[in-house]
Design a protein around this motif. Structure first.
Motif, PDB file in Angstrom:
ATOM      1  N   GLN A 248       0.820  -1.207   0.000  1.00 15.09           N
ATOM      2  CA  GLN A 248       0.000   0.000   0.000  1.00 15.09           C
ATOM      3  C   GLN A 248       0.859   1.265   0.000  1.00 15.09           C
ATOM      4  O   GLN A 248       2.073   1.216   0.144  1.00 15.09           O
ATOM      5  CB  GLN A 248      -0.906  -0.001   1.238  1.00 15.09           C
ATOM      6  CG  GLN A 248      -1.783  -1.232   1.331  1.00 15.09           C
ATOM      7  CD  GLN A 248      -2.634  -1.284   2.589  1.00 15.09           C
ATOM      8  OE1 GLN A 248      -3.835  -1.439   2.505  1.00 15.09           O
ATOM      9  NE2 GLN A 248      -2.018  -1.155   3.753  1.00 15.09           N
ATOM     10  N   VAL A 249       0.173   2.391  -0.121  1.00 12.65           N
ATOM     11  CA  VAL A 249       0.798   3.709  -0.009  1.00 12.65           C
ATOM     12  C   VAL A 249       0.225   4.386   1.234  1.00 12.65           C
ATOM     13  O   VAL A 249      -0.999   4.362   1.453  1.00 12.65           O
ATOM     14  CB  VAL A 249       0.529   4.575  -1.259  1.00 12.65           C
ATOM     15  CG1 VAL A 249       1.193   5.945  -1.123  1.00 12.65           C
ATOM     16  CG2 VAL A 249       1.031   3.863  -2.512  1.00 12.65           C
ATOM     17  N   TYR A 250       1.101   4.987   2.030  1.00 14.56           N
ATOM     18  CA  TYR A 250       0.702   5.555   3.315  1.00 14.56           C
ATOM     19  C   TYR A 250       0.969   7.058   3.375  1.00 14.56           C
ATOM     20  O   TYR A 250       1.854   7.584   2.676  1.00 14.56           O
ATOM     21  CB  TYR A 250       1.487   4.891   4.455  1.00 14.56           C
ATOM     22  CG  TYR A 250       1.181   3.431   4.665  1.00 14.56           C
ATOM     23  CD1 TYR A 250       0.292   3.021   5.656  1.00 14.56           C
ATOM     24  CD2 TYR A 250       1.779   2.451   3.881  1.00 14.56           C
ATOM     25  CE1 TYR A 250       0.012   1.677   5.869  1.00 14.56           C
ATOM     26  CE2 TYR A 250       1.509   1.096   4.079  1.00 14.56           C
ATOM     27  CZ  TYR A 250       0.626   0.717   5.071  1.00 14.56           C
ATOM     28  OH  TYR A 250       0.355  -0.611   5.264  1.00 14.56           O
ATOM     29  N   ARG A 251       0.217   7.709   4.266  1.00 16.94           N
ATOM     30  CA  ARG A 251       0.390   9.118   4.600  1.00 16.94           C
ATOM     31  C   ARG A 251       0.762   9.210   6.071  1.00 16.94           C
ATOM     32  O   ARG A 251       0.133   8.587   6.925  1.00 16.94           O
ATOM     33  CB  ARG A 251      -0.910   9.881   4.339  1.00 16.94           C
ATOM     34  CG  ARG A 251      -0.921  11.335   4.814  1.00 16.94           C
ATOM     35  CD  ARG A 251      -2.349  11.864   4.818  1.00 16.94           C
ATOM     36  NE  ARG A 251      -2.423  13.295   5.170  1.00 16.94           N
ATOM     37  CZ  ARG A 251      -2.486  13.750   6.416  1.00 16.94           C
ATOM     38  NH1 ARG A 251      -2.456  12.891   7.447  1.00 16.94           N
ATOM     39  NH2 ARG A 251      -2.572  15.044   6.644  1.00 16.94           N
ATOM     40  N   PHE A 252       1.800  10.011   6.387  1.00 22.02           N
ATOM     41  CA  PHE A 252       2.239  10.170   7.770  1.00 22.02           C
ATOM     42  C   PHE A 252       2.427  11.648   8.080  1.00 22.02           C
ATOM     43  O   PHE A 252       3.157  12.357   7.381  1.00 22.02           O
ATOM     44  CB  PHE A 252       3.550   9.420   8.002  1.00 22.02           C
ATOM     45  CG  PHE A 252       4.157   9.639   9.359  1.00 22.02           C
ATOM     46  CD1 PHE A 252       3.448   9.378  10.515  1.00 22.02           C
ATOM     47  CD2 PHE A 252       5.460  10.103   9.473  1.00 22.02           C
ATOM     48  CE1 PHE A 252       4.010   9.581  11.775  1.00 22.02           C
ATOM     49  CE2 PHE A 252       6.036  10.306  10.720  1.00 22.02           C
ATOM     50  CZ  PHE A 252       5.310  10.051  11.882  1.00 22.02           C
TER      51      PHE A 252
END
Length: 400
Positions: A248-252
């Motif tokens: 997946q692709v994540y946002r932090f």
């Protein structure tokens, strides 16, 4: 006048204009006219049955510049060349995570983690290196050929395991993502670019669950928000346990500690980049490469384009931006004009904002990553590094 006649006239006019444009080709560059290869016939002897073979119909000796559209000359300028600046044939020292620090005129990067000639795996870490571009410039000025500048190795903390992606500077620091090694977790790490290269881990889990093997990272322009990809290559290359999360692709958000998924449904999400205005995101999917599972040419070798939702910053309206003809798209960067650059199986491929392939920096081997510097575009080609003195400029990646 019929449409076919009008079309023929326009085609001739375009080719005449292109021919005039080609008088300013950089030294050694080659124009590949797509119209000459739309139909090649059954007796064509150069069919490419494998994406491991690059498209080089002129049999030009690499490295050289391939021009597929006259607009690529606005990227290269009239005097661009490709020159080798460092080499170590026995070690894949220049694989991933390039970060350029303009104030120091240094490029940082990492060796291959778990791959061929990387000499890293379950029991051995990868290596972070650095090259001084001032030394590169001075050496190139003294000769018309290649040079071999010494690469310095950084002695980083043990909490930096298998660096695979990087961006910045982020508030003065290098910002790396690591793939982790063995049971040591993947992470996002800040590293001081000056000795003694102090390190600070700022994320190493998703609500108590280890990531698979983080691959690449970028900051959304105009913010401090980090976005990163997490494929399963640590497991596929033998230095991480079997994955326990989707790819997946994540946002932090480092100010709040909040981390969440913004895009999924990939085989192996790899490189990530944003348009200069932050409204569009690009993700490369290297699904074609399966590590110990082998290569499957029917899986993605694709760059996907997304809209960045202005409220949630999730990735929406997924569509294909480009499919790669050689290898797969790995690292990805944009210039200030919105052209898209990606490291592929034959070198660095470049598309305009509409997804049209306009040219290549043809190395004839996998060049996973690239970074813009004051000296030009630096290309990482595993056992060597190159620079091409193009006139295009990369978008700003620094966050203050």
């Amino acid at each position: 006048m019929t449409k076919s006649v009008v079309g023929a006239i326009l085609a001739v006019a375009f080719r005449l204009a292109a021919a005039s444009y080609m008088t300013v080709l950089p030294p050694g560059a080659v124009y590949i006219d797509p119209l000459l290869y739309n139909v090649v016939g059954a007796n064509y002897t150069k069919w490419r049955n494998s994406s491991a073979v690059g498209f080089n119909p002129t049999n030009t000796a690499p490295p050289f510049i391939q021009v597929f559209d006259p607009s690529f000359l606005d990227v290269t300028g009239p005097s661009a060349t490709i020159r080798k600046i460092a080499s170590n044939p026995g070690f894949a020292f220049a694989h991933e995570a390039p970060i350029y620090v303009p104030d120091l005129n240094l490029v940082f990067f990492a060796s291959n983690g778990g791959g061929a000639l990387g000499y890293s795996g379950w029991y051995n870490n990868s290596v972070v290196g650095m090259i001084n571009m001032t030394e590169v410039d001075m050496a190139l000025a003294s000769t018309t050929g290649n040079v071999n500048i010494q690469v310095q190795t950084l002695n980083l903390s043990d909490n930096v395991e298998m660096v695979n992606g990087g961006t910045g500077p982020f508030k003065g620091d290098l910002l790396f993502v690591t793939s982790g090694r063995a049971l040591l977790p993947p992470s996002i790490v800040r590293v001081n670019p000056s000795p003694p290269y102090n390190t600070t881990v700022i994320l190493d889990n998703f609500l108590g669950r280890q990531f698979n093997s983080l691959n690449d990272i970028k900051i959304l322009p105009g913010t401090d928000i980090m976005f990163f990809t997490d494929p399963a290559y640590g497991w596929l290359n033998g230095f991480r346990p079997e994955p326990m999360l989707p790819s997946q692709v994540y946002r932090f958000d480092p100010s709040t500690g909040q981390v969440r998924v913004v895009a999924d449904q990939f085989v192996h999400p790899n490189g990530i980049a944003f348009a200069p205005d932050g409204k569009t995101a690009f993700i490369t999917d290297t699904g074609i490469f399966g590590g110990f599972l082998g290569t499957n040419q029917t899986l993605p070798a694709t760059i996907y384009q997304f809209d960045v939702d202005p409220t949630t910053e999730s990735f929406t309206n997924r569509r294909v931006f480009a499919y790669i003809d050689s290898g797969a798209p790995d690292g990805i960067q944009l210039d200030t004009k919105g052209n898209v650059y990606s490291g592929c199986g034959d070198g660095i491929n470049v598309w305009n904002g509409k997804g049209t392939l306009i040219g290549k920096f043809y190395i004839n081997s996998t060049s996973a990553q690239l970074i813009f510097t004051k000296s030009g575009l630096v290309i990482l080609e595993e056992t060597a590094m190159y620079v091409t003195n193009i006139q295009a400029h990369g978008m700003t990646l620094a966050t203050w």
